[in-house]
Design a protein around this motif. Sequence first.
Motif, PDB file in Angstrom:
ATOM      1  N   ASP A 147       4.916  71.939  33.938  1.00 40.52           N
ATOM      2  CA  ASP A 147       6.189  71.694  34.610  1.00 40.52           C
ATOM      3  C   ASP A 147       6.168  70.280  35.170  1.00 40.52           C
ATOM      4  O   ASP A 147       5.700  70.034  36.277  1.00 40.52           O
ATOM      5  CB  ASP A 147       6.380  72.718  35.734  1.00 40.52           C
ATOM      6  N   ALA A 148       6.651  69.326  34.369  1.00 39.92           N
ATOM      7  CA  ALA A 148       6.626  67.922  34.767  1.00 39.92           C
ATOM      8  C   ALA A 148       7.853  67.515  35.569  1.00 39.92           C
ATOM      9  O   ALA A 148       7.991  66.350  35.949  1.00 39.92           O
ATOM     10  CB  ALA A 148       6.508  67.031  33.526  1.00 39.92           C
ATOM     11  N   ASP A 149       8.741  68.464  35.831  1.00 36.58           N
ATOM     12  CA  ASP A 149       9.905  68.188  36.679  1.00 36.58           C
ATOM     13  C   ASP A 149       9.452  68.340  38.133  1.00 36.58           C
ATOM     14  O   ASP A 149       9.710  69.362  38.774  1.00 36.58           O
ATOM     15  CB  ASP A 149      11.042  69.156  36.335  1.00 36.58           C
ATOM     16  N   ILE A 150       8.767  67.320  38.632  1.00 40.83           N
ATOM     17  CA  ILE A 150       8.100  67.402  39.924  1.00 40.83           C
ATOM     18  C   ILE A 150       9.078  67.691  41.060  1.00 40.83           C
ATOM     19  O   ILE A 150       8.796  68.486  41.966  1.00 40.83           O
ATOM     20  CB  ILE A 150       7.326  66.096  40.221  1.00 40.83           C
ATOM     21  N   TYR A 151      10.234  67.048  41.037  1.00 36.29           N
ATOM     22  CA  TYR A 151      11.205  67.241  42.123  1.00 36.29           C
ATOM     23  C   TYR A 151      11.975  68.554  41.992  1.00 36.29           C
ATOM     24  O   TYR A 151      12.322  69.176  42.989  1.00 36.29           O
ATOM     25  CB  TYR A 151      12.214  66.078  42.140  1.00 36.29           C
ATOM     26  N   GLY A 152      12.245  68.960  40.770  1.00 36.03           N
ATOM     27  CA  GLY A 152      13.066  70.157  40.547  1.00 36.03           C
ATOM     28  C   GLY A 152      12.329  71.248  39.812  1.00 36.03           C
ATOM     29  O   GLY A 152      12.880  71.877  38.898  1.00 36.03           O
ATOM     30  N   LEU A 206       0.727  63.972  37.172  1.00 35.36           N
ATOM     31  CA  LEU A 206       0.765  64.328  35.753  1.00 35.36           C
ATOM     32  C   LEU A 206      -0.600  64.141  35.103  1.00 35.36           C
ATOM     33  O   LEU A 206      -1.048  64.972  34.301  1.00 35.36           O
ATOM     34  CB  LEU A 206       1.811  63.477  35.032  1.00 35.36           C
ATOM     35  N   GLN A 207      -1.254  63.048  35.448  1.00 40.22           N
ATOM     36  CA  GLN A 207      -2.586  62.776  34.908  1.00 40.22           C
ATOM     37  C   GLN A 207      -3.567  63.870  35.304  1.00 40.22           C
ATOM     38  O   GLN A 207      -4.378  64.333  34.494  1.00 40.22           O
ATOM     39  CB  GLN A 207      -3.065  61.417  35.397  1.00 40.22           C
ATOM     40  N   GLN A 208      -3.473  64.319  36.550  1.00 41.43           N
ATOM     41  CA  GLN A 208      -4.368  65.370  37.021  1.00 41.43           C
ATOM     42  C   GLN A 208      -4.066  66.698  36.327  1.00 41.43           C
ATOM     43  O   GLN A 208      -4.995  67.431  35.956  1.00 41.43           O
ATOM     44  CB  GLN A 208      -4.234  65.539  38.542  1.00 41.43           C
ATOM     45  N   PHE A 209      -2.792  67.005  36.140  1.00 39.79           N
ATOM     46  CA  PHE A 209      -2.440  68.251  35.466  1.00 39.79           C
ATOM     47  C   PHE A 209      -2.929  68.261  34.018  1.00 39.79           C
ATOM     48  O   PHE A 209      -3.250  69.311  33.467  1.00 39.79           O
ATOM     49  CB  PHE A 209      -0.928  68.460  35.490  1.00 39.79           C
ATOM     50  N   LEU A 221       1.575  72.707  23.489  1.00 38.38           N
ATOM     51  CA  LEU A 221       1.782  72.410  24.903  1.00 38.38           C
ATOM     52  C   LEU A 221       3.210  71.923  25.070  1.00 38.38           C
ATOM     53  O   LEU A 221       3.634  70.964  24.420  1.00 38.38           O
ATOM     54  CB  LEU A 221       0.804  71.334  25.391  1.00 38.38           C
ATOM     55  N   LEU A 222       3.967  72.591  25.946  1.00 41.40           N
ATOM     56  CA  LEU A 222       5.346  72.215  26.212  1.00 41.40           C
ATOM     57  C   LEU A 222       5.432  71.548  27.581  1.00 41.40           C
ATOM     58  O   LEU A 222       4.837  72.038  28.560  1.00 41.40           O
ATOM     59  CB  LEU A 222       6.272  73.427  26.169  1.00 41.40           C
ATOM     60  N   LEU A 223       6.153  70.449  27.655  1.00 36.93           N
ATOM     61  CA  LEU A 223       6.335  69.721  28.908  1.00 36.93           C
ATOM     62  C   LEU A 223       7.796  69.802  29.315  1.00 36.93           C
ATOM     63  O   LEU A 223       8.683  69.392  28.546  1.00 36.93           O
ATOM     64  CB  LEU A 223       5.937  68.253  28.737  1.00 36.93           C
ATOM     65  N   ASP A 224       8.052  70.337  30.495  1.00 32.60           N
ATOM     66  CA  ASP A 224       9.420  70.394  31.003  1.00 32.60           C
ATOM     67  C   ASP A 224       9.668  69.124  31.815  1.00 32.60           C
ATOM     68  O   ASP A 224       9.267  69.025  32.965  1.00 32.60           O
ATOM     69  CB  ASP A 224       9.614  71.638  31.873  1.00 32.60           C
ATOM     70  N   LEU A 225      10.318  68.138  31.192  1.00 32.27           N
ATOM     71  CA  LEU A 225      10.536  66.851  31.832  1.00 32.27           C
ATOM     72  C   LEU A 225      11.767  66.887  32.732  1.00 32.27           C
ATOM     73  O   LEU A 225      12.690  67.669  32.486  1.00 32.27           O
ATOM     74  CB  LEU A 225      10.720  65.748  30.782  1.00 32.27           C
ATOM     75  N   PRO A 226      11.798  66.031  33.752  1.00 32.66           N
ATOM     76  CA  PRO A 226      13.015  65.914  34.556  1.00 32.66           C
ATOM     77  C   PRO A 226      14.097  65.210  33.741  1.00 32.66           C
ATOM     78  O   PRO A 226      13.795  64.552  32.747  1.00 32.66           O
ATOM     79  CB  PRO A 226      12.567  65.060  35.755  1.00 32.66           C
TER      80      PRO A 226
END
Length: 371
Positions: A147-152, A206-209, A221-226
């Motif tokens: 879940d790369a949508d850090i704010y949402g 993101l780097q840590q995840f 691997l799926l990335l949910d971007l903002p």
Amino acid sequence: MRPSVEAINAALEKVIDPEIRRPITELGMIRNVKINEDGTVIVGVDLTTEGCPLKTKISADVKKEVGAVENVTDVQVELGVMSDEQKKALREKLTGHTEREIPFTKPGCLTKVYAITSGKGGVGKSSITANLAAALAAQGLKVGVLDADIYGFSIPRMLGVDTPAQKVDEMIIPPVAHGVKVISIGMFVPDGTPVIWRGPMLHRALQQFLADVFWGDLDALLLDLPPGTGDVAISIAQLLPNAEIVVVTTPQIAAAEVAERAGSIATQTKQRVVGVVENMSFLENPDGSRTEIFGSGGGQQVSERLGAQLGYQVPLLAQVPLDVNLREGSDQGSPVVLREGPAAKALQQVAEVLAKRTRGLAGKNLGLSPL
């Protein structure tokens, strides 16, 4: 007669850690096994963390498998916690190294990485991501979602994640829901707390995840971007240059124009756009007719214009209809693709397309050397 040690060990090999998905015997979690004259078996199990949320399941599985062994009259499980040395050894065993590195950038990695993006919020990008992940897992693939949508962030709710991530010697063990490994900043902040970070903090998270999470051997691997083309999109292009892009839009032309800009980032990052998913395409009426609440043609427009910009075909992968089950499933953590319905069918078709794609040759070791 007393049960044999060999039979007990064979039974314990059938007990799989629910998150790491390997036998607990292989993970070094069995501290000792005692077999009494009356057939009672006492198994010492060292958990990866003291507050392991799945300790009840692990204990129950041990009792079930060992209890099925011939001549076992009773099974007792004594739970403990791994020492720091054990945790370090476990991390080295799982990752093969002690230094932090992103496994998806290695030449031999076969994981397909898909960045799900949109031009603006509210088009259903996260629900599309969650359902595609569940659909891929239902096809038998090993799947992870970041879940790369850090704010949402919203992926944990949509996939029904009900256990926290665990930490083992600086390695993060992601929880599993519907067969999908999931990691999100939402697992590390209190409910209702906003994430207020600038670009460098986003990049570091993101780097840590990617580097510190034990993803294992994933097929996808799926990335949910903002939404948009900001810091996260740029960081993903840097950290995962082999990631391919899936653009989500609605049929509305205003939304399509913004979505086109999100996909055209590939002209600068040199990533490939796999295709476009048009969400909320129409409402199917009881009489079989369709009501195009948000207009029509947006997805096809994005597909054609991106294809012209990038110089290759960017297909319209699906038109996902409005379906109340899709919304309800997202709220309840039960992806609609695991049921029947028009939206489920459209998303399952997209998952089939993504599953059949092969990883590109960029960065792969081809086994060739100059003469």
